[in-house]
Scaffold this motif. Sequence first.
Motif, short mmCIF file in Angstrom:
data_model
loop_
_atom_site.label_atom_id
_atom_site.label_comp_id
_atom_site.label_asym_id
_atom_site.label_seq_id
_atom_site.Cartn_x
_atom_site.Cartn_y
_atom_site.Cartn_z
N LEU A 146 6.44 16.77 -6.08
CA LEU A 146 6.39 17.10 -4.81
C LEU A 146 7.28 16.32 -3.88
O LEU A 146 7.32 16.09 -2.72
CB LEU A 146 4.91 16.46 -4.65
N ARG A 147 8.08 15.37 -4.43
CA ARG A 147 8.93 14.29 -3.81
C ARG A 147 8.14 13.44 -2.70
O ARG A 147 8.62 13.25 -1.81
CB ARG A 147 10.22 14.75 -3.10
N LEU A 148 6.80 13.26 -3.06
CA LEU A 148 6.00 12.49 -2.34
C LEU A 148 5.87 11.04 -3.41
O LEU A 148 6.13 11.03 -4.45
CB LEU A 148 4.77 13.07 -2.15
N LEU A 149 5.31 10.02 -2.60
CA LEU A 149 4.87 8.95 -3.55
C LEU A 149 3.32 9.09 -3.77
O LEU A 149 2.53 9.55 -2.97
CB LEU A 149 5.00 7.43 -2.57
N ALA A 150 2.99 8.66 -5.23
CA ALA A 150 1.56 8.60 -5.40
C ALA A 150 0.76 7.20 -4.81
O ALA A 150 1.31 6.28 -4.64
CB ALA A 150 1.52 8.70 -7.03
N ARG A 151 -0.45 7.58 -4.53
CA ARG A 151 -1.22 6.48 -3.96
C ARG A 151 -1.27 5.24 -4.81
O ARG A 151 -1.72 5.50 -6.09
CB ARG A 151 -2.84 6.90 -3.70
N ALA A 152 -1.12 4.14 -4.40
CA ALA A 152 -1.13 2.88 -5.13
C ALA A 152 -1.01 1.82 -4.59
O ALA A 152 -0.93 1.86 -3.34
CB ALA A 152 0.15 2.86 -6.34
N THR A 163 -5.95 7.45 -9.82
CA THR A 163 -5.63 8.50 -10.70
C THR A 163 -5.40 9.66 -10.12
O THR A 163 -5.26 10.77 -10.74
CB THR A 163 -6.72 8.48 -11.92
N GLU A 164 -6.43 10.00 -8.91
CA GLU A 164 -6.27 11.34 -8.20
C GLU A 164 -5.78 10.88 -6.96
O GLU A 164 -6.48 10.18 -6.22
CB GLU A 164 -7.85 12.01 -8.16
N ALA A 165 -4.68 11.41 -6.29
CA ALA A 165 -3.98 11.03 -5.25
C ALA A 165 -4.67 11.23 -4.04
O ALA A 165 -4.60 10.69 -3.04
CB ALA A 165 -2.61 11.82 -5.29
N THR A 166 -5.76 12.17 -4.17
CA THR A 166 -6.53 12.14 -2.74
C THR A 166 -7.78 11.38 -2.80
O THR A 166 -8.46 11.73 -1.91
CB THR A 166 -6.87 13.73 -2.72
N SER A 210 0.79 -1.15 0.04
CA SER A 210 0.13 -0.10 0.03
C SER A 210 1.04 1.38 0.08
O SER A 210 1.65 1.27 0.67
CB SER A 210 -0.98 -0.12 1.23
N VAL A 211 0.89 2.07 -1.16
CA VAL A 211 1.62 3.04 -1.10
C VAL A 211 0.83 4.29 -0.97
O VAL A 211 -0.41 4.68 -1.34
CB VAL A 211 2.14 3.38 -2.68
N ILE A 212 1.35 5.25 0.11
CA ILE A 212 0.65 6.50 0.65
C ILE A 212 1.64 7.48 0.71
O ILE A 212 2.96 7.54 0.42
CB ILE A 212 0.08 6.29 2.05
N ALA A 213 1.14 8.96 0.41
CA ALA A 213 1.78 9.99 0.35
C ALA A 213 2.41 10.21 1.78
O ALA A 213 3.64 10.43 1.77
CB ALA A 213 1.07 11.19 -0.04
N SER A 214 1.54 10.42 2.90
CA SER A 214 2.12 10.54 4.08
C SER A 214 1.21 10.17 5.22
O SER A 214 -0.16 10.36 5.03
CB SER A 214 2.32 11.97 4.31
N ILE A 215 1.46 9.30 6.23
CA ILE A 215 0.68 8.89 7.40
C ILE A 215 0.05 10.03 7.96
O ILE A 215 -0.94 9.79 8.48
CB ILE A 215 1.32 7.75 8.12
#
Length: 175
Positions: free
Chosen positions: A131-137, A154-157, A55-60
Amino acid sequence: MKKERKNAITFGGKPVTLIGQELKVGDIAPDFIALSENLQPYSLNDDKGIVRLISVIASIDAVAGICDMQTRRFNEEVAKMDNVEFLSVSVDLPFALSRWRKATGLEEVNMLSDHRELSFGEAFGVAIKELRLLARAIFVLDKDNKVTYVEYVTEATNHPEYAKAVAAVKNAANQ
């Protein structure tokens, strides 16, 4: 130079560029090095022969709380399964990941930090250049590290397709 996929997804409605090749079902997952909560390197080669839900997230700690909800939901689902490893990957510092996991008491999740080199993000094609973040995937890997399910949200939020991902994990675990 890593492959760049312009306008691959949106983040808050704005198109962003993902770095790395898009993985597809049937691909062998590339190896990567990320840091565990206790600052130890983690690699796919560390534990062979196990089904993985990644599970890939931008930030916990994201304000909207979707990353928190996603991690809790998959932790709950994996707790009902045998021989499945649940990895949650972000660019959060290992200390923040450890603090969050201890505060929530979640047991099934293996929190990994990709903050140092974006090794995971670039290998799995989820590093957001701007953004140097990871996309939700979501990625499901079988016991041979073959990708059996992939979702680049497709929309990270937005939330991922939880039911589809859980079904893919169950299917891989029963093979």
